[in-house]
Design an enzyme around this catalytic site. Structure first.
Site, PDB file in Angstrom:
ATOM      1  N   ASP A 198     -47.412   9.698 -85.205  1.00 12.14           N
ATOM      2  CA  ASP A 198     -46.619   9.946 -86.405  1.00 12.14           C
ATOM      3  C   ASP A 198     -46.658   8.799 -87.404  1.00 12.14           C
ATOM      4  OD1 ASP A 198     -45.243   8.204 -84.764  1.00 12.14           O
ATOM      5  OD2 ASP A 198     -43.271   8.972 -85.286  1.00 12.14           O
ATOM      6  N   GLU A 199     -47.641   7.908 -87.297  1.00 11.98           N
ATOM      7  CA  GLU A 199     -47.618   6.712 -88.130  1.00 11.98           C
ATOM      8  C   GLU A 199     -49.041   6.254 -88.404  1.00 11.98           C
ATOM      9  OE1 GLU A 199     -45.490   2.276 -87.847  1.00 11.98           O
ATOM     10  OE2 GLU A 199     -45.494   3.633 -86.138  1.00 11.98           O
ATOM     11  N   ASP A 256     -44.895   7.246 -92.237  1.00 14.31           N
ATOM     12  CA  ASP A 256     -44.131   7.343 -90.992  1.00 14.31           C
ATOM     13  C   ASP A 256     -43.372   8.660 -91.015  1.00 14.31           C
ATOM     14  OD1 ASP A 256     -42.946   6.846 -88.597  1.00 14.31           O
ATOM     15  OD2 ASP A 256     -42.001   4.965 -89.174  1.00 14.31           O
TER      16      ASP A 256
END
Length: 480
Positions: A105-106, A11
């Protein structure tokens, strides 16, 4: 369940704001807030410096300005975020072919499926764990080297626990949860820590006296099924005792992005329904953009007082992630629905997803059509006996400069917009790899100042104008 913690959850830390700080040296170490800058805008991401003042995502931008008035308030640059995400996802795929992105983003990664899988299979437990930690630390270091950004990583034997571990690791950390420690870790946590438990489910559990994950586990499967229904109750109980055998699925192709809310009191007021639909559409667009996607069909879901459910949809001319377009379409669909008796649930979704957007062209076309219709109406209403007016010179539309926008000046080079108003635009000239730059002010119509594409966050790496030339990436449709 695995005996080795071979699933990682990565993350990125305050991703949108961190990209802005990496791209703009003058903002490093300072509060940065990214989101909609209009009167009804909301915060997409706040840097950790801004979070100290109580600013968080999904907060109204007006409230964020009151809490942190000295922050840099920037419009989103989704092309820059997608490119940074591409570099990070590329590093993950070097570790394993099984990478499951959840958003820009993960992502989850199954390390057993990668080149280190055979070594992990043969290694003793302690040696295997040390190797997994080393791989995760190397990954974080590589991300910093290539992008200047930091990431938090959770290492565990399941997707559930890897996600929990990455939350504990924030910001810029690494946490490993050993298989067998699931219940000890989960027990003290609030029920909302488990995926799939939202505000409505939390209220049901709270009324039953269940506030922590340990209390869910003690309640047992039968009681949770009675409270939540069979499918949800069984799933929540399994998670509460740390059981999760979901595989990491590579390149999972979502067919739609949607959000919905259930209301404690049925809504019977049309204006209130339209306001709720608008808020849901805005949340849906944030999720859509966070996943780096766009969509062509807007879907409205309505569950009425008698639990009957209906859906309405409208297909647009092209894929979009433009908030104004999605909100307008969702409100139009909602205005056609009979709400007599009340509405207990509303949902807004976007389907027919694509990897690019045409929102600039599409939204512009919508505005141009509206302007053309208005102009046509004015001409039609003009008196037939009026003298024709002399032809006027073509009016050049005034350019709009958004805070944070990438620009290039013919004399001063690349920079970004700090602000604009009263016919002026202020630009700070700096690059991601320079020191803080100088500030200059120009007329908003200065012909030497032009919009530009994002620069790479590290010199020599792809992800900007220089990288595009090396890789042969064309201009193509706008990405937002």
């Amino acid at each position: 369940m695995r005996s080795l913690p071979s699933i990682i959850h990565l993350d990125m830390d305050a991703f949108f704001a961190a990209v802005e700080q990496a791209a703009k040296p003058s903002l490093r170490g300072k509060p940065v807030i990214v989101g909609g800058l209009g009167g009804r805008g909301v915060v997409s991401t706040a840097s950790y410096e801004a979070r100290k003042f109580g600013v968080h995502s999904a907060m109204p931008m007006a409230q964020a300005r009151r809490l942190c008035p000295n922050a840099a308030f920037l419009a989103g640059r989704f092309e820059a975020y997608r490119r940074a995400s591409g570099l990070v996802m590329g590093l993950l795929r070097e570790l394993s072919p099984l990478v499951q992105p959840l958003s820009l983003d993960e992502a989850f990664v199954d390390l057993e499926a990668g080149p280190y899988g055979p070594v992990l299979a043969e290694a003793e437990h302690g040696t295997g764990e040390r190797l997994l930690v080393a791989l995760a630390e190397d990954l974080r270091a590589d991300i910093v080297e290539r992008t200047g950004l930091t990431a938090s990583v959770g290492v565990a034997g399941s997707k559930l626990m890897a996600k929990i571990a990455s939350e504990q690791a924030k910001p810029d950390g690494l946490v490993l949860i050993e298989p067998g420690q699931e219940r000890a870790v989960l027990g003290p946590m609030p029920v909302r820590a488990l995926p799939g438990i939202g505000p409505a489910t939390e209220q049901v559990l709270r009324r039953a006296g269940l506030n922590t994950v340990a209390e869910l586990a003690e309640a047992g499967e039968a009681e949770l099924v009675q409270l939540l229904g069979k499918a949800h109750g069984v799933g929540v109980h399994a998670m509460s005792i740390g059981l999760d055998d979901r595989p990491v699925v590579a390149d999972q192709d979502a067919k739609s992005v949607s959000v919905e809310d259930t209301f404690e009191v049925d809504l019977a007021d049309r204006d209130r329904v339209l306001r709720e639909v608008e808020a849901l559409a805005q949340r849906c667009v944030r999720r859509l953009r966070g996943a780096g996607r766009s969509g062509r069909t807007v879907v409205l879901k309505v569950r009425r007082f008698d639990f009957s459910t209906l859906t309405r949809s409208e297909t647009l001319r092209g894929p979009t992630d433009d908030e104004a377009v999605v909100v307008e379409t969702a409100r139009r669909l909602a205005s056609q629905v009979d709400i007599t008796g009340g509405v207990r649930l509303l949902g807004v979704g976007v389907a027919q997803l694509a990897d690019y957007t045409q929102e600039d062209l599409f939204a512009q076309a919508v505005r141009e059509e509206a302007a053309a219709e208005a102009a046509a109406g004015t001409e039609a209403g003009a008196g037939a006996e009026e003298e024709p007016e002399p032809a006027e010179e073509q009016v050049v539309p005034v350019r709009r400069w958004l805070p944070g926008q990438d620009v290039r000046h013919a004399e001063h080079g690349p920079g970004w917009v700090q602000g604009s108003g009263v016919g002026r635009v202020t630009v700070r000239f700096e690059t991601p790899w320079s020191g803080p730059g100088r500030v200059r002010t120009f007329r908003i119509d200065d012909p030497a100042l032009e919009p530009a594409r994002p620069l790479p966050l590290r010199p020599g790496w792809p992800g900007g104008e220089e990288g595009d030339e090396a890789e042969g990436v064309g201009e193509g449709p706008g990405e937002g």
